[in-house]
Design an enzyme around this catalytic site. Structure first.
Site, PDB file in Angstrom:
ATOM      1  N   LYS A 188      24.743   1.804  40.663  1.00 18.34           N
ATOM      2  CA  LYS A 188      23.965   0.953  41.974  1.00 18.34           C
ATOM      3  C   LYS A 188      24.310  -0.684  41.461  1.00 18.34           C
ATOM      4  O   LYS A 188      24.454  -0.656  40.194  1.00 18.34           O
ATOM      5  CB  LYS A 188      22.665   1.347  41.992  1.00 18.34           C
ATOM      6  CG  LYS A 188      22.238   2.739  42.707  1.00 18.34           C
ATOM      7  CD  LYS A 188      20.770   2.860  42.725  1.00 18.34           C
ATOM      8  CE  LYS A 188      20.511   4.372  43.508  1.00 18.34           C
ATOM      9  NZ  LYS A 188      19.073   4.307  43.800  1.00 18.34           N
ATOM     10  N   TYR A 209      21.889   7.468  53.333  1.00 19.65           N
ATOM     11  CA  TYR A 209      20.514   7.329  53.130  1.00 19.65           C
ATOM     12  C   TYR A 209      19.696   7.885  54.552  1.00 19.65           C
ATOM     13  O   TYR A 209      18.496   7.410  54.724  1.00 19.65           O
ATOM     14  CB  TYR A 209      19.915   6.093  52.615  1.00 19.65           C
ATOM     15  CG  TYR A 209      20.067   5.881  51.089  1.00 19.65           C
ATOM     16  CD1 TYR A 209      19.603   6.894  50.133  1.00 19.65           C
ATOM     17  CD2 TYR A 209      20.462   4.871  50.743  1.00 19.65           C
ATOM     18  CE1 TYR A 209      20.104   6.743  48.842  1.00 19.65           C
ATOM     19  CE2 TYR A 209      20.843   4.730  49.472  1.00 19.65           C
ATOM     20  CZ  TYR A 209      20.597   5.480  48.244  1.00 19.65           C
ATOM     21  OH  TYR A 209      20.774   5.313  47.176  1.00 19.65           O
ATOM     22  N   PHE A 233      10.756   1.450  52.940  1.00 23.64           N
ATOM     23  CA  PHE A 233      11.356   0.571  51.862  1.00 23.64           C
ATOM     24  C   PHE A 233      12.933   0.597  52.577  1.00 23.64           C
ATOM     25  O   PHE A 233      13.548   0.208  51.570  1.00 23.64           O
ATOM     26  CB  PHE A 233      11.476   1.230  50.558  1.00 23.64           C
ATOM     27  CG  PHE A 233      11.525   2.918  50.536  1.00 23.64           C
ATOM     28  CD1 PHE A 233      12.704   3.161  50.313  1.00 23.64           C
ATOM     29  CD2 PHE A 233      10.508   3.515  50.429  1.00 23.64           C
ATOM     30  CE1 PHE A 233      12.957   4.534  50.360  1.00 23.64           C
ATOM     31  CE2 PHE A 233      10.999   4.880  50.483  1.00 23.64           C
ATOM     32  CZ  PHE A 233      11.914   5.375  50.383  1.00 23.64           C
ATOM     33  N   ARG A 280      21.389  15.217  37.436  1.00 25.48           N
ATOM     34  CA  ARG A 280      20.167  15.060  38.107  1.00 25.48           C
ATOM     35  C   ARG A 280      18.997  14.640  36.876  1.00 25.48           C
ATOM     36  O   ARG A 280      18.280  13.892  36.766  1.00 25.48           O
ATOM     37  CB  ARG A 280      19.482  15.888  38.919  1.00 25.48           C
ATOM     38  CG  ARG A 280      20.219  15.816  40.444  1.00 25.48           C
ATOM     39  CD  ARG A 280      19.802  14.366  41.125  1.00 25.48           C
ATOM     40  NE  ARG A 280      18.337  14.533  41.775  1.00 25.48           N
ATOM     41  CZ  ARG A 280      17.644  13.823  42.524  1.00 25.48           C
ATOM     42  NH1 ARG A 280      18.663  12.925  43.013  1.00 25.48           N
ATOM     43  NH2 ARG A 280      16.670  13.949  43.096  1.00 25.48           N
ATOM     44  N   THR A 296      12.839   9.122  40.188  1.00 24.17           N
ATOM     45  CA  THR A 296      13.156   8.143  40.793  1.00 24.17           C
ATOM     46  C   THR A 296      12.448   6.800  40.374  1.00 24.17           C
ATOM     47  O   THR A 296      13.318   5.934  40.464  1.00 24.17           O
ATOM     48  CB  THR A 296      12.823   8.518  42.469  1.00 24.17           C
ATOM     49  OG1 THR A 296      13.475   9.704  42.527  1.00 24.17           O
ATOM     50  CG2 THR A 296      13.245   7.454  43.280  1.00 24.17           C
ATOM     51  N   ARG A 303      17.442   6.379  33.686  1.00 22.75           N
ATOM     52  CA  ARG A 303      16.401   5.698  34.201  1.00 22.75           C
ATOM     53  C   ARG A 303      15.463   5.304  33.202  1.00 22.75           C
ATOM     54  O   ARG A 303      14.879   4.047  32.920  1.00 22.75           O
ATOM     55  CB  ARG A 303      15.665   6.111  35.517  1.00 22.75           C
ATOM     56  CG  ARG A 303      17.106   6.157  36.639  1.00 22.75           C
ATOM     57  CD  ARG A 303      16.518   7.076  37.743  1.00 22.75           C
ATOM     58  NE  ARG A 303      17.226   7.191  38.830  1.00 22.75           N
ATOM     59  CZ  ARG A 303      17.285   7.920  39.973  1.00 22.75           C
ATOM     60  NH1 ARG A 303      16.373   9.002  39.913  1.00 22.75           N
ATOM     61  NH2 ARG A 303      18.059   7.605  41.013  1.00 22.75           N
ATOM     62  N   ASN A 317      16.983   1.433  40.413  1.00 18.81           N
ATOM     63  CA  ASN A 317      17.139   2.430  39.294  1.00 18.81           C
ATOM     64  C   ASN A 317      18.454   3.145  38.736  1.00 18.81           C
ATOM     65  O   ASN A 317      18.465   4.289  38.404  1.00 18.81           O
ATOM     66  CB  ASN A 317      16.287   3.677  39.713  1.00 18.81           C
ATOM     67  CG  ASN A 317      16.555   4.153  40.808  1.00 18.81           C
ATOM     68  OD1 ASN A 317      17.750   3.734  41.477  1.00 18.81           O
ATOM     69  ND2 ASN A 317      15.910   5.188  41.581  1.00 18.81           N
ATOM     70  N   HIS A 367      22.662   6.686  41.536  1.00 22.11           N
ATOM     71  CA  HIS A 367      22.264   7.778  42.516  1.00 22.11           C
ATOM     72  C   HIS A 367      23.044   8.885  42.052  1.00 22.11           C
ATOM     73  O   HIS A 367      24.201   8.960  41.580  1.00 22.11           O
ATOM     74  CB  HIS A 367      22.692   7.451  43.839  1.00 22.11           C
ATOM     75  CG  HIS A 367      23.007   8.681  44.670  1.00 22.11           C
ATOM     76  ND1 HIS A 367      21.900   9.034  45.515  1.00 22.11           N
ATOM     77  CD2 HIS A 367      24.050   9.370  45.067  1.00 22.11           C
ATOM     78  CE1 HIS A 367      22.268  10.189  46.433  1.00 22.11           C
ATOM     79  NE2 HIS A 367      23.606  10.328  45.844  1.00 22.11           N
ATOM     80  N   GLU A 394      28.443  14.617  50.088  1.00 26.84           N
ATOM     81  CA  GLU A 394      28.450  13.305  49.564  1.00 26.84           C
ATOM     82  C   GLU A 394      30.055  12.821  48.665  1.00 26.84           C
ATOM     83  O   GLU A 394      30.329  12.110  49.194  1.00 26.84           O
ATOM     84  CB  GLU A 394      27.597  12.806  48.543  1.00 26.84           C
ATOM     85  CG  GLU A 394      26.071  13.013  49.128  1.00 26.84           C
ATOM     86  CD  GLU A 394      25.075  12.453  47.965  1.00 26.84           C
ATOM     87  OE1 GLU A 394      23.942  12.260  48.441  1.00 26.84           O
ATOM     88  OE2 GLU A 394      25.133  12.703  46.839  1.00 26.84           O
TER      89      GLU A 394
HETATM   90  N1  UDP Z   1      13.560   4.206  46.820  1.00 29.17           N
HETATM   91  C1  UDP Z   1      12.754   2.912  46.927  1.00 29.17           C
HETATM   92  N2  UDP Z   1      11.382   3.164  47.202  1.00 29.17           N
HETATM   93  C2  UDP Z   1      10.914   4.355  47.076  1.00 29.17           C
HETATM   94  C3  UDP Z   1      11.634   5.458  46.887  1.00 29.17           C
HETATM   95  C4  UDP Z   1      12.971   5.436  46.701  1.00 29.17           C
HETATM   96  O1  UDP Z   1      13.291   2.058  46.781  1.00 29.17           O
HETATM   97  O2  UDP Z   1       9.470   4.328  47.348  1.00 29.17           O
HETATM   98  C5  UDP Z   1      14.967   4.045  46.359  1.00 29.17           C
HETATM   99  C6  UDP Z   1      15.507   4.204  44.972  1.00 29.17           C
HETATM  100  O3  UDP Z   1      16.501   3.574  44.947  1.00 29.17           O
HETATM  101  C7  UDP Z   1      15.965   5.827  45.273  1.00 29.17           C
HETATM  102  C8  UDP Z   1      16.519   5.853  46.531  1.00 29.17           C
HETATM  103  O4  UDP Z   1      15.741   5.066  47.500  1.00 29.17           O
HETATM  104  O5  UDP Z   1      17.116   6.147  44.303  1.00 29.17           O
HETATM  105  C9  UDP Z   1      16.777   7.190  47.244  1.00 29.17           C
HETATM  106  O6  UDP Z   1      15.491   7.995  47.173  1.00 29.17           O
HETATM  107  P1  UDP Z   1      15.303   9.470  46.682  1.00 29.17           P
HETATM  108  O7  UDP Z   1      14.009   9.745  47.012  1.00 29.17           O
HETATM  109  O8  UDP Z   1      16.347  10.219  47.358  1.00 29.17           O
HETATM  110  O9  UDP Z   1      15.414   9.227  45.155  1.00 29.17           O
HETATM  111  P2  UDP Z   1      16.661   9.771  44.108  1.00 29.17           P
HETATM  112  O10 UDP Z   1      17.178  10.973  44.707  1.00 29.17           O
HETATM  113  O11 UDP Z   1      17.530   8.583  43.937  1.00 29.17           O
HETATM  114  O12 UDP Z   1      15.899   9.948  42.643  1.00 29.17           O
HETATM  115 MG    MG Z   2      17.931  11.323  46.710  1.00 34.07          MG
END
Ligand code: UDP
Ligand code: MG
Length: 154
Positions: free
Chosen positions: A9, A49, A57, A85, A91, A102, A112, A115, A126
């Protein structure tokens, strides 16, 4: 072998951590099947997304993800989706375990670092979203037989 998609990112690129993050996957034994730098458009991010559209957000996330070029890559190896993962961690980076990407490199929920696709089905979608066929490389590494047993390679 299984493939998964990662995005380093904007915070990862800006903080100069791309090498450190990629090194973790290589050291674990994963192979890089594709990699490129790109600036993500709003259109692409709204697709990527889509499941988060409507969240408070969302706008801020799209703005952040398009604020700098990112590095997109395909990581390949046995059970790549699940292991990558796990290597990324929670997250919200403040809750991520030490030893995860992370947990070692970030302190934010939004910024974070990385992705990673969350299931085999998502990974397939993807990979198709970000890469053309001729940008993906299948190749055998000379050290392959020291990464997996003979049975595991088949
Ligand atoms: N995100 C955020 N605020 C939140 C939750 C998610 O800014 O409360 C952002 C964060 O960068 C995250 C991305 O949105 O990695 C995608 O969210 P997801 O729940 O899919 O998390 P991930 O799969 O990346 O762990
Ligand atoms: Mg995700």
């Amino acid at each position: 072998m299984e493939r998964t998609l990662i995005i380093l990112k904007p915070d990862c690129v800006q903080r100069g951590l791309c090498g450190a993050v990629l090194e973790r996957f290589e050291r674990r034994g994963f192979q890089i099947a594709a990699m490129k730098m790109m600036r993500l458009s709003r259109r692409l991010l709204e697709e990527h997304y889509a499941h988060l559209k409507g969240k408070p957000f969302f706008e801020s996330l799209v703005e952040f993800m398009s604020s700098s070029p990112v590095v997109v890559a395909i990581i390949e190896g046995k059970d790549a989706v699940e292991i990558v993962r796990k290597m990324c961690g929670a997250t919200n980076a403040r809750n991520a375990e030490n030893g995860t990407i992370r947990g070692d490199f970030a302190l934010s929920t939004q910024c974070n670092i990385i992705h990673a696709s969350d299931s085999k089905e998502t990974a397939k979608k993807e990979i198709e979203r970000f890469f053309k066929e001729d940008e993906i490389f299948s190749y055998e590494r000379l050290l392959g037989k020291f990464t997996y047993s003979k049975d595991e390679r088949e």
